[in-house]
Structures are given as C-alpha cells and as structure tokens.
Design a protein around this motif. Structure first.
Motif, short mmCIF file in Angstrom:
data_model
loop_
_atom_site.label_atom_id
_atom_site.label_comp_id
_atom_site.label_asym_id
_atom_site.label_seq_id
_atom_site.Cartn_x
_atom_site.Cartn_y
_atom_site.Cartn_z
N GLY A 183 64.73 60.89 -10.17
CA GLY A 183 64.97 62.24 -9.65
C GLY A 183 63.68 63.04 -9.56
N LEU A 184 62.83 62.88 -10.58
CA LEU A 184 61.56 63.62 -10.59
C LEU A 184 60.68 63.17 -9.43
CD1 LEU A 184 60.10 65.75 -12.36
CD2 LEU A 184 58.91 63.85 -13.47
N GLU A 185 60.68 61.84 -9.20
CA GLU A 185 59.88 61.29 -8.11
C GLU A 185 60.39 61.80 -6.75
OE1 GLU A 185 57.08 60.11 -8.54
OE2 GLU A 185 56.83 59.83 -6.36
N GLU A 186 61.70 61.84 -6.60
CA GLU A 186 62.27 62.35 -5.35
C GLU A 186 61.92 63.81 -5.14
OE1 GLU A 186 66.09 59.32 -5.55
OE2 GLU A 186 66.46 61.48 -5.49
N PHE A 187 61.92 64.57 -6.23
CA PHE A 187 61.57 65.99 -6.13
C PHE A 187 60.10 66.14 -5.73
CE2 PHE A 187 60.76 70.28 -7.95
CZ PHE A 187 61.72 70.98 -7.24
N ARG A 188 59.26 65.26 -6.28
CA ARG A 188 57.84 65.30 -5.91
C ARG A 188 57.68 65.04 -4.40
NH1 ARG A 188 53.47 63.80 -9.16
NH2 ARG A 188 54.84 62.64 -10.56
N GLU A 189 58.38 64.03 -3.91
CA GLU A 189 58.33 63.72 -2.47
C GLU A 189 58.83 64.91 -1.65
OE1 GLU A 189 60.50 60.13 -1.60
OE2 GLU A 189 59.31 59.07 -3.12
N HIS A 190 59.93 65.50 -2.13
CA HIS A 190 60.53 66.64 -1.45
C HIS A 190 59.51 67.78 -1.33
CE1 HIS A 190 63.55 69.60 -0.36
NE2 HIS A 190 63.18 70.36 -1.37
N LEU A 191 58.67 67.93 -2.35
CA LEU A 191 57.66 68.99 -2.33
C LEU A 191 56.41 68.59 -1.56
CD1 LEU A 191 57.79 70.36 -6.01
CD2 LEU A 191 58.86 71.33 -3.98
N GLY A 192 56.38 67.36 -1.08
CA GLY A 192 55.24 66.95 -0.25
C GLY A 192 54.14 66.29 -1.05
N GLY A 193 54.49 65.71 -2.21
CA GLY A 193 53.51 64.90 -2.92
C GLY A 193 52.96 65.56 -4.17
N GLU A 194 52.94 66.90 -4.17
CA GLU A 194 52.40 67.57 -5.34
C GLU A 194 53.55 68.23 -6.10
OE1 GLU A 194 48.55 70.38 -6.39
OE2 GLU A 194 49.13 69.92 -4.33
N LEU A 195 53.66 67.89 -7.38
CA LEU A 195 54.79 68.35 -8.18
C LEU A 195 54.53 69.76 -8.71
CD1 LEU A 195 57.45 67.08 -9.26
CD2 LEU A 195 56.20 66.54 -11.35
N THR A 196 55.53 70.63 -8.60
CA THR A 196 55.49 71.91 -9.30
C THR A 196 56.84 72.09 -9.97
OG1 THR A 196 53.97 72.86 -7.68
CG2 THR A 196 55.15 74.40 -9.09
N ILE A 197 56.83 72.20 -11.28
CA ILE A 197 58.07 72.32 -12.05
C ILE A 197 57.99 73.60 -12.88
CG2 ILE A 197 59.36 71.33 -14.01
CD1 ILE A 197 59.84 69.61 -11.67
N MET A 198 59.07 74.34 -12.88
CA MET A 198 59.13 75.55 -13.69
C MET A 198 59.66 75.18 -15.07
SD MET A 198 58.75 78.80 -13.88
CE MET A 198 58.85 79.72 -12.35
N LEU A 199 58.92 75.57 -16.12
CA LEU A 199 59.41 75.43 -17.50
C LEU A 199 59.55 76.84 -18.08
CD1 LEU A 199 57.20 72.46 -18.77
CD2 LEU A 199 59.56 72.37 -17.97
#
Lengths: 379, 379
Positions: free
Chosen positions: A330-346
């Motif tokens: 799921g995290l990898e899919e979210f990274r792809e969805h964002l265009g390769g660069e991950l941004t996660i809110m904690l």
C-alpha cells in the motif's frame, strides 16, 4: 529563442449552507441559490439509498419546483442512480448524465444538482464538470462524510482500470447544501463513518476540537443531532479553510489531508469495499498514530487517547488484512500515486501534523501489531 | 441557518516558447522544460498529418530522448492519431490515451506531449486533463491557427452528440512550444487559415496590428517566414494577455474572442467541415464587420479595408451556405450555447470591439448580401 510567460489567477467562490428540510415549501434557500435573471433549468440526480429512505423526495422536489417556478424549471424527473462505490465503477452513469445534458439542453447556465453520498457526488460532479466545460453543480450531501469532507471540496472522480479515482477533475461546486434531515435516516455505520475525517482534521490541526470530540463521543455514538451538527459545522469549516489556504488544485505534492489515508486506501481495496471509507480511515489514522508514537513523536498517553476515542465511537482499530506485506504494498502504491516521491503526514502532537518522506518497514509492522493488541483489549 | 463562504484563487502559469527544430540534439529547450529532480516519464501523441510531413519525427524524438536521458524517459513509442475534426468525433482516441496512461503508469508528475493541429491538441488536452485529475501537458502546435490561438490557451474539448466541443475542461497546459519548422510543410490553406484569428484580435484590440497586417499581407500570402513568425508572436501575445486579463475559465458570459465566431460555427457545421475553422472565421468576421457598418458603427472605408485584407490573403468572403435562414438558426444556437442571453461582439472602429445583446434579422440578411457582392467583385 523568444518566450512569453503566461500567468493569472482564477478566483472561485461558493457557499456551503447548513439547513434542515431543503425542499420544505417554506425553505427559500434552494430557490434563492439558483435565482437569476430568468428561471434556470435544473436537473436532479438522486442516490438510490436516499430515494429509498426518503420515498417522497421526488414529489417534494416537484412540489417545490412548482412553488418556485419563477426561480427554476425542472427539466426532467430526477435520475436515480445506485449508491456507493459501484456508481463510480460503471461508466454508464456518467453517460446517463451527459445524455440528459444533451437531451434537455442543459447548458453552462443551468444546474445539475446531486443528492447523495460521496460516491454519487463524485460521479455526478465529474459528469457535470466535463459537459460544456462545466455546468453549474450544486451538491446536497446526505452522509456525515460527504457533509463534512468529501462533498464540500473541489474534487470529483470516477474509477477506471480498477483504479480508484483514475478519472476526475478539480471543479469547485456552485454551492453545497448540507441538510441535517438526511442524517437521521443513515445506517449506524454511515453515521459513524464520517466522524473519522473529523478526528483526522482535529489531530493534524486543532487540539481543542480533539478535546471537544472526546467530550462529545458518547453523544455522537448515541446519535444526538446537536452534537453531530456541531461536528459537521466545525469539520467542514476546517476543511474549507485548508483548501482555501493551501493548494486547492493540488499542484504541489504535499497532501496533509491524506493523513491516515495511505493505509486506508489499501484496506478498502483489500476488503473489496466491505469497509466503508471512514472505517478504513479510522484504522489508517490509528496506524499512523501508533507509528508516530513508535517513532518517538507522540507519547503513549496521546496514542491511548486517540485509540480510546475511536473505540468509544465504536470503530474497529484493526482487521486481519492489516498485515505487514499488505501495508508495504500500500505504501508503495501511494508513493507511485504521488509521482515517485513519498510524503506522509504523521503526528508531532495532538493537533499538529508533521510531514515525513520515508517510513521504516519494521516500525510499520510494529504499529500494526500494536493495533492488534488494542483491538483485543476489553473496551 | 448557518453558512460558510468559501473563497480562493488558484494561480496558474506556463510559458509559451518560440523555437525552431525542437528535437534537434543541440536544442535544449524541451529537455529543460521537463527537467526535474528525477527523469520524468514522457508520452508523445502525434498528428498523422505531421508524422507524414515529417517522416523522421518519431526517430528524432527517440534520438533526442537518448541524448537527454538524464532529463526524461520515453515510456512508449508515440501514439499516432488522425488529424482534423475527426479526431474529436471518435471517443476511441481519448480512450487510447487513457489506456496508455494506465498501461505505462503515467502519473501527475509525468508528461503527455501532443504534437499537431488544434483538433489533436484539443482531444489530447481533454484526455490529459481528466486522467488523474490532470497530467502535465505540453502542447507543440504545428499549424498557424494552433500556434497563435487555439493551442496556447486553456481550453480543451472533444465533440459528442454531434455537437462541437460538447465535452471539455479548462486546463492550462504545463508549457507550449511553438516550432516554426512545422509551418513550412503546411498546405496553403492551413498556412492561410490561422491568419484570420490574427485579423480578429487586431480588429477588436489593436489598430496598429491591423495596419501591420495590411502592410504585410503580400509577404504573408507569399509564405515569407519572418512575417509569419512576427504575426504569430504578436497574435499569441495578445491572446495570452486577453486570457490573463479577463475571465480565463469563462465564468461570465462575455466572450470577446468569439468575434466573428457565431456565424463561423454554423458555416463549419453546414459545410461538414469542408471549410477550415479559419476560413469560416474569415467569413464570420466579414459578416459582423458588414453588420457593424450597416448598423452605423464603422464607415464604409473601414469595411472596405477589412474585406480587402481578407481578399489579399486569398480568403473567400462569401459562400452559398451564408443564407439568411441559416444565419438566424446559427444565431439562435449561439444564444442557447451562451445560456439564453446573447452577447455578440461587433466593431466600433478598427481596433475596438463593442458588445451588443441583440442583432436585427434584416441587417444580418443585408450583411450577407453585401458579402456576396464583395465576393463577386474583381479582386
């Protein structure tokens, strides 16, 4: 080589109204909203679930239109469409709206009004946005989730290629009308579901709203309408502020309102949408809160408060699908969805989010394990 | 009843570049335009007519991509699509682009580049705007009309229900690259066609540009490239200024750039698109100029100058389809298109438009008759 730099801003505005009984003959709000130099054509789309829970809605609309015939003309009987995610999977619904736009001569000065849950509003909003480059669209959200979050913003979409929201646009509505009368007939799950987006904005933006949610959890669970009205009003206001103050059409990569959503998207898909969006978001929020604690950001007391609030509201905080492998996928899919660069809110603390650009696999596993323990605890 | 007023502005910017030989290995413009933290995926769509006139274009792009592999990756061989209005009538072209977006994982940080005439750019722009709520879109217009007008603005569309531009969105491109090399292979009709939009903006906005067009008519007709380059640069600049200074997403009802277009739309349809858009616009402009004269707005000398410019450029100013009945029908369709209230741009003088909200049938007939006389005159 020459060049010309083009630069402009497009101003948007719309009002989110809060009312009760939008088609009562003594309620002038709707007629006032569509009022113009000449009576506008109006076409209605109604969520099947709403039409079933409110069997008189089509005739109420007809009577209302007759009473306010100086303000608008119904150009056909309302189109009833299936509710829930199904309406976004089947392209024929968008086509039905486009067909109607053509058949009834619905133009950029006419109105298409959608009454329903978030999925129906998403689908209808998309069709409305692409016909004539945008017909005036009024949303009447009927669920808690749609009234405080998904129905009041600027996005619309349908699914394609088995991918959620593959097609869509950014298109602010002409107006939104939140009518509490629709909330009273919601199933318990739908009543509850929308609360998780309120917990989400409280956690990342407003500690005092989080305290209010803790204090009102019992009333919310007991379906006390005044508490729900206040929740929706406050949450909608924060959501609207966020859109206006940030990046309404999401041209950058920061997506703070996606807090808790990366895991939620995967869980919805893994459970074939057996989980409601808000139920999946509740688990996603708990997961990222547990991760925030394990990462040394929030205290165990704060984590306990968060989990405890969700449990008081009757949310499940762990399901078997919440496995490490699924989460990494799921995290990898979210990274792809964002265009390769991950941004996660904690969470940095309750009421304050913190963006990060990577997550540690081991801590994700540990966070999921921790939720399992919480779920197994006695309430 | 409570309400929350939502209000925000969305800033847009993009650059229109003017270059020659965009895929020459020593031209860094394209690579520079897509350059980012990591090499972006790029997918090309090429107008069949362009691919035929420039048979090496796909291999040029491939070589260019290899030379600039640090900046971007070609994610597939270019998709060749039919040119002209046909590409907007057949939904399968939009679907081919969406299929490719799905298949190659083209996301909001990738680029879809369309190379072609206005119709191909319109269709590709629409597909690009709705996939993932907007993939970055670069337009490389290859006709005069697309380089100075339709390809540099913020609209896209396809036809549906036999109606022009029934589906579409407002979506500014990421960038536009005007390459003069494509102009040299245009058919005479396409070379000439795009000039009418330049005459249009000159007439409603800039008398000095109109004089420049008169002075350069012979060179433009003789396909002198420096004159055409200057025409495109000036016309594009005025068009971009107009969009930025006005109402980019056309939320009001004023449409000054539609000068001459109400009749043109009808003529395109009546001739089954045998007339190029620019050819129809030329007649539409002459009609509204003749009407403006008959209405007492511009002098006969000014009308003669306008007609004479179009004739010097080898345009036809009257065709048999320009009958009174057809025109009244076209006017009525335009009124419906605008949502019931008519706004028509006329000429107050050369270089200055004037909006009116009604037209007299008899004067329309007389204006059409006048064009017939002009057409029959010796050149």
């Amino acid at each position: 080589m020459k060049s010309i730099q083009q630069k402009f801003s497009v101003p948007f505005k719309y009002t989110v109204h809060f009312t009760e009984g939008v088609f009562s003959l003594d309620n002038i709000l709707f007629a006032h909203t569509v009022r113009n130099a000449r009576p506008a054509k109006v076409f209605f789309i109604i969520d099947e679930g709403v039409a079933e829970a409110h069997p008189y809605i089509s005739s109420d609309i007809k009577n209302y239109a007759e009473a306010y015939s100086q303000d608008f003309i119904l150009c056909a009987t309302p189109l009833i469409v299936t509710g829930g995610e199904g309406v976004k999977n089947d392209r024929s619904y968008v086509d039905q709206i486009l067909d109607a736009s053509n058949k009834y001569g619905i133009d950029r000065h006419s109105f298409i009004v959608a009454i329903g849950g978030g999925a129906v509003l998403d689908m209808a909003g998309f069709a409305t946005a692409i016909a004539h480059r945008g017909i005036r669209h009024i949303r009447i959200p009927t669920t808690v989730l749609a009234q405080n979050d998904s129905g009041i913003g600027v996005k619309n979409s349908v699914n394609a290629y088995s991918k959620k929201n593959f097609l869509g646009t950014f298109a602010p509505p002409f107006a939104v009308i939140n009518d509490t009368a629709f909330l009273s007939t919601l199933e318990d799950r739908d009543w509850r579901s929308g609360i998780s987006e309120a917990v989400k904005v409280a956690l990342i933006k407003d500690a005092s709203f989080f305290k209010w949610l803790e204090a009102n959890a019992a009333d919310l669970k007991a379906r006390k309408m005044p508490s729900m009205e206040e929740l929706i009003y406050r949450c909608a206001g924060m959501h609207l502020d966020h859109i206006a103050g940030g990046d309404p059409f999401e041209m950058g990569s920061s997506r703070p309102l996606d807090f808790g959503h990366w895991a939620a998207h995967k869980l919805e898909q893994l459970t074939n949408y057996r989980l409601r969006h808000g139920e999946a978001v509740a688990i996603g929020i708990c997961l990222d809160a547990a991760y925030s604690h394990l990462k040394g950001l929030i205290s165990i007391e704060d984590l306990n408060r968060i989990i405890s609030l969700f449990k008081k509201l009757n949310f499940t905080v762990h399901i078997p699908e919440l496995s490490g492998d699924n989460l990494l996928k799921g995290l990898e899919e979210f990274r792809e969805h964002l265009g390769g660069e991950l941004t996660i809110m904690l969470l940095n603390e309750i009421g304050q989010g913190l963006e990060v650009h990577e997550m540690e696999s081991q801590l994700i596993f540990d966070a999921a394990e921790k939720l399992k323990e919480y779920q197994e605890e006695e309430n």
